[in-house]
Write an enzyme that holds these catalytic residues in place. Structure first.
Site, PDB file in Angstrom:
ATOM      1  N   GLU A 171     -43.995  29.949 -17.334  1.00 12.38           N
ATOM      2  CA  GLU A 171     -44.880  31.111 -17.233  1.00 12.38           C
ATOM      3  C   GLU A 171     -44.404  32.253 -18.131  1.00 12.38           C
ATOM      4  O   GLU A 171     -45.218  32.989 -18.704  1.00 12.38           O
ATOM      5  CB  GLU A 171     -44.981  31.541 -15.777  1.00 12.38           C
ATOM      6  CG  GLU A 171     -45.736  30.510 -14.928  1.00 12.38           C
ATOM      7  CD  GLU A 171     -45.736  30.823 -13.451  1.00 12.38           C
ATOM      8  OE1 GLU A 171     -46.830  30.865 -12.854  1.00 12.38           O
ATOM      9  OE2 GLU A 171     -44.639  31.029 -12.881  1.00 12.38           O
ATOM     10  N   GLU A 189     -43.721  23.609  -9.035  1.00 18.61           N
ATOM     11  CA  GLU A 189     -43.733  24.350  -7.770  1.00 18.61           C
ATOM     12  C   GLU A 189     -44.365  23.579  -6.620  1.00 18.61           C
ATOM     13  O   GLU A 189     -43.875  23.626  -5.484  1.00 18.61           O
ATOM     14  CB  GLU A 189     -44.483  25.688  -7.947  1.00 18.61           C
ATOM     15  CG  GLU A 189     -43.703  26.760  -8.674  1.00 18.61           C
ATOM     16  CD  GLU A 189     -43.917  26.744 -10.165  1.00 18.61           C
ATOM     17  OE1 GLU A 189     -43.650  27.773 -10.818  1.00 18.61           O
ATOM     18  OE2 GLU A 189     -44.338  25.690 -10.710  1.00 18.61           O
TER      19      GLU A 189
END
Length: 259
Positions: free
Chosen positions: A113, A133
Site C-alpha cells: 500500500e 491481510e
C-alpha cells in the site's frame, strides 16, 4: 537495543535534486511502527517544503521494502498512522512532488500500500508483492483494496486480495503495475536515476502534470474509498475474535483456529 531504536527510524539523503527516503528497521523487515510513520510523515514534509528538491525515492533498508504494519503493535490496538498524512505517514496525503518506490525483497500488506501511494514503482525482478491481510483475519485498510483494482486487471487484483497469496515482480510488470524491473540489488540505483531524470524537468510543468495525472485517477478512487470507509473500520475489526486470533497466530507462527 533501546525501545526507541527497536521501533525503527526513517532516514533521508540528498542526491542532487532528489531526496532518497529509507525505511530503516531491517531486523523486522521494515515493518511500520508509529515512530516510523511519524518519521516518514516528517521526511515527506521536508521533501514538500524544500524548493531545491524536485523528485524523491522511497526505499527500505536491508534488502526489504516493507512488511507493512507491525503486528505486535496492532494486536495492542496501536496503528502506524499520523494525523497529517494518515496510514504509515503517506497514504492519505502523498507528497506534492513525484515519488518513486524502489522495491527489493518484498512489499507486503501495508508495504504494498505504501508502494501504491508512490507515483512510480521500480522493483528487483525477484521481488515479491502481496496483500495477505485476509489470511490473518484483517482487511487491507490503507487504500490497497481501492487502488489495486484500479491499477491492475480486476481478476488479478481480486485473486491477490481474496487469496492473500503473493505475486512476483515479473507478473506485476507484465500487468503494468511496475515501471521498471532491475537485477536484484539495483532497484535503488535505477529508481534514483529515474527520479533524477524527472528532476531535470522544470518544476511548474512537472507539478501541473503530476496533479493532472493524479486527479484523473483520484476521481474514481475517491468514490470507491468513501464507500469502503463507510463500510469498514479497522478499529472495529481489531476488536473481533477473528482479528485477534489471526494476528496472534501470525505472531506465534502457527495456523489460525478461526472462531
Amino acid at each position: 537495543m533501546s525501545a526507541s531504536a527497536a521501533e525503527g527510524r526513517v532516514t533521508t539523503e540528498r542526491v542532487d535534486r532528489v531526496l532518497v527516503i529509507t525505511l530503516d528497521r531491517p531486523e523486522r523487515r521494515n515493518a511500520m511502527t508509529t515512530t516510523m510513520a511519524e518519521g516518514l510523515n516528517a521526511a515527506l514534509s521536508e521533501f514538500d517544503e524544500d524548493a531545491d528538491l524536485r523528485a524523491g525515492v522511497l526505499t527500505g533498508a536491508g534488502g526489504f521494502f516493507c512488511a507493512g504494519q507491525d503486528l505486535a503493535q496492532a494486536v495492542r490496538g496501536e496503528f502506524a498512522r499520523t494525523v497529517d498524512r494518515g496510514w504509515f505517514g503517506i497514504i492519505d496525503r502523498p507528497p506534492t512532488k513525484p515519488l518513486v518506490a524502489a522495491v527489493e525483497g518484498f512489499a507486503l500488506a501495508g508495504g504494498l500500500e505504501i508502494a501504491l501511494a508512490c507515483d512510480l514503482i521500480v522493483a528487483a525482478d525477484n521481488a515479491t508483492f502481496g496483500v495477505p491481510e485476509v489470511r490473518n483475519g484483517q482487511v487491507a485498510a490503507a487504500r490497497g483494496l481501492t487502488r489495486l483494482p484500479l491499477r491492475l486487471p480486476f481478476h488479478v487484483a481480486a485473486e491477490m486480495a481474496l487469496t492473500g497469496d503473493p505475486i512476483d515482480a515479473e507478473a506485476l510488470h507484465q500487468h503494468g503495475l511496475l515501471t521498471r524491473l532491475t537485477e536484484p540489488g539495483r532497484a535503488l540505483d535505477t529508481a534514483t536515476a529515474l527520479a533524477q531524470r524527472i528532476a531535470q524537468n522544470p518544476p511548474a510543468a512537472t507539478r501541473i502534470t503530476l496533479e493532472s495525472i493524479r486527479d484523473a485517477a483520484a476521481s474514481v478512487e475517491s468514490t470507491a474509498w468513501a464507500r469502503q470507509a463507510r463500510a469498514f473500520s479497522v478499529y472495529a475489526l481489531a476488536g473481533t475474535p477473528e482479528y485477534q486470533e489471526g494476528v496472534s497466530a501470525f505472531l506465534e507462527k502457527r495456523a489460525p483456529n478461526w472462531p
